[in-house]
Scaffold this active site. Structure first.
Site, short mmCIF file in Angstrom:
data_model
loop_
_atom_site.label_atom_id
_atom_site.label_comp_id
_atom_site.label_asym_id
_atom_site.label_seq_id
_atom_site.Cartn_x
_atom_site.Cartn_y
_atom_site.Cartn_z
CE1 TYR A 64 1.23 -0.33 4.34
CE2 TYR A 64 0.27 1.86 4.34
CZ TYR A 64 1.07 0.90 4.94
OH TYR A 64 1.72 1.20 6.11
NE ARG B 262 7.18 4.00 0.21
CZ ARG B 262 7.11 4.80 1.26
NH1 ARG B 262 8.21 5.06 1.96
NH2 ARG B 262 5.97 5.33 1.64
NE ARG C 237 -6.50 -18.40 5.32
CZ ARG C 237 -5.68 -19.34 5.79
NH1 ARG C 237 -5.82 -20.60 5.43
NH2 ARG C 237 -4.70 -19.01 6.62
CG HIS D 282 -0.48 -20.58 3.46
ND1 HIS D 282 -1.61 -21.24 3.86
CD2 HIS D 282 -0.01 -19.94 4.55
CE1 HIS D 282 -1.82 -21.00 5.14
NE2 HIS D 282 -0.86 -20.22 5.59
CE LYS E 161 3.48 3.25 3.23
NZ LYS E 161 3.64 3.23 4.67
CD GLU F 150 10.56 1.37 10.21
OE1 GLU F 150 10.42 2.31 9.42
OE2 GLU F 150 10.35 0.18 9.92
CG LEU G 249 8.80 2.24 4.39
CD1 LEU G 249 8.53 1.08 3.44
CD2 LEU G 249 7.50 2.97 4.69
N1 PDD Z 1 3.42 4.93 7.37
N2 PDD Z 1 8.12 3.47 8.61
C1 PDD Z 1 6.96 2.82 8.70
C2 PDD Z 1 6.91 1.48 9.34
C3 PDD Z 1 5.79 3.41 8.17
O1 PDD Z 1 4.62 2.76 8.23
C4 PDD Z 1 5.86 4.70 7.59
C5 PDD Z 1 4.66 5.39 7.00
C6 PDD Z 1 7.11 5.35 7.53
C7 PDD Z 1 7.28 6.72 6.93
O2 PDD Z 1 7.16 6.68 5.54
P1 PDD Z 1 6.67 7.93 4.68
O3 PDD Z 1 7.52 9.07 5.07
O4 PDD Z 1 6.89 7.50 3.27
O5 PDD Z 1 5.22 8.16 5.02
C8 PDD Z 1 8.22 4.70 8.05
C9 PDD Z 1 2.23 5.31 6.68
C10 PDD Z 1 2.03 6.76 6.52
C11 PDD Z 1 1.05 4.57 7.24
O6 PDD Z 1 1.19 3.37 7.39
O7 PDD Z 1 -0.04 5.15 7.46
#
Ligand code: PDD
Length: 295
Positions: free
Chosen positions: A31, A50, A98, A100, A145, A177, A201
């Site tokens: 996403y 991305r 379903r 895997h 992501k 993070e 990420l």
């Molecule tokens: N989250 N690290 C993680 C685990 C994240 O889920 C996100 C963003 C970031 C920051 O990424 P960016 O600057 O590209 O938004 C870092 C989004 C916004 C969310 O899950 O809602």
């Protein structure tokens, strides 16, 4: 609300998703969250690139090009007349019974999108946030992501239940993070952040901050640091699409620096805003600049 689904723009009552969608059953998808300021998309190309990369890493053949994804994103903004908020885009491996393993090649990915109106977190940007360190129990491909966010969900909840706004993931003693953000520390005028590898990420906001740091001639070190190092930083902040550059004033109840948003963090917030033309035009960047220097 107008939704996008597989090439069509649909009203709420026309929108439906299958219980056999692999996103629902396995979190088998990826996403993006793309910011919109006063009707203008922010760093959409970077987010959509991305998205294509994330899909490729989990072997989903996204049926759209970057240009088509940009068009979809713009169309969603326009049809929903989204002013300030974000666009959510999601791609799953598709609908199939379903099991895997991947379904047959004939099963197409399901791509959906919608918009969310939400204001900038002005108060938090101003006063800062509290973080709580939590064990990083996630898998080892945090660079993707992925829709699988159970580790992030549990961490965020733990932080909220302790009266904090964001969790700080620590794996093997190293600060990685936030639960939905990247983190940065400042010590003696040097900006520290985790290298962009499979433990985090590589946030789009993170990349913007690194660019701004270079423009400000702020020395940057992309290197692992420990939780003890984080406690000892002069300044700390987290970044994300919605949180922008959020100052961190406490970690695990301990004050960071003087326990108020730091000066370099303020400077980064100000240049971040100054680069968003619609905010400058609307006077919002000026407002923050004034507030920033006043505190
Ligand atoms: N989250 N690290 C993680 C685990 C994240 O889920 C996100 C963003 C970031 C920051 O990424 P960016 O600057 O590209 O938004 C870092 C989004 C916004 C969310 O899950 O809602």
């Amino acid at each position: 609300m107008i939704y996008f689904k597989d090439g069509e723009y649909l009203r709420e009552e026309q929108m439906n998703l299958s219980v056999n969608d692999r996103g629902y059953a396995f979190g088998d998808g990826v996403y993006e969250v793309i910011k919109v300021y006063d009707g203008v998309l922010y760093t959409a190309n970077e987010h959509l690139e991305r998205l294509l990369e994330s899909a490729e890493k989990i072997k989903i053949n996204l049926p759209y090009t970057l240009e088509q994804l940009i068009k979809i994103t713009e169309e969603l903004q326009q049809q929903n007349e989204l002013s300030t908020g974000h666009i959510y885009l999601q791609v799953t491996r598709g609908v199939a019974p379903r099991v895997h393993q991947f379904p047959d090649q004939s099963v197409l990915p399901v791509v959906i999108g919608y918009t969310v109106e939400n204001p900038r977190p002005i108060e938090q940007l101003e006063s800062g946030a509290a973080m709580k360190s939590v064990d990083d129990m996630r898998w080892l491909r945090c660079d993707i992501k992925s829709l699988n966010l159970l580790g992030n969900v549990l961490a965020k909840q733990e932080a909220i239940e302790s009266g904090c706004q964001e969790a700080l993931f620590v794996r093997e003693g190293i600060v990685r993070e936030g639960s939905a953000s990247n983190v940065f520390g400042i010590k003696e005028g040097v900006l520290y952040t985790h290298p962009a590898n499979h433990f985090i990420l590589n946030g789009i906001t993170r990349r913007v901050v690194l660019q701004l740091a270079s423009e400000l001639s702020l020395p940057v070190v992309e290197k692992e640091f420990t939780l003890a190092d984080a406690y000892a930083m002069d300044e700390f902040f987290f970044t994300s699409t919605n949180a922008e550059i959020t100052p961190v004033v406490t970690i695990d109840g301990k004050s960071v620096g003087k326990g108020v948003p730091g000066q370099i963090t303020r400077q980064l917030q100000n240049v971040f805003e100054a680069k968003i033309p619609v905010l400058v035009a609307a006077g919002q960047a000026d407002e923050r600049n004034t507030n920033g220097s006043a505190s």
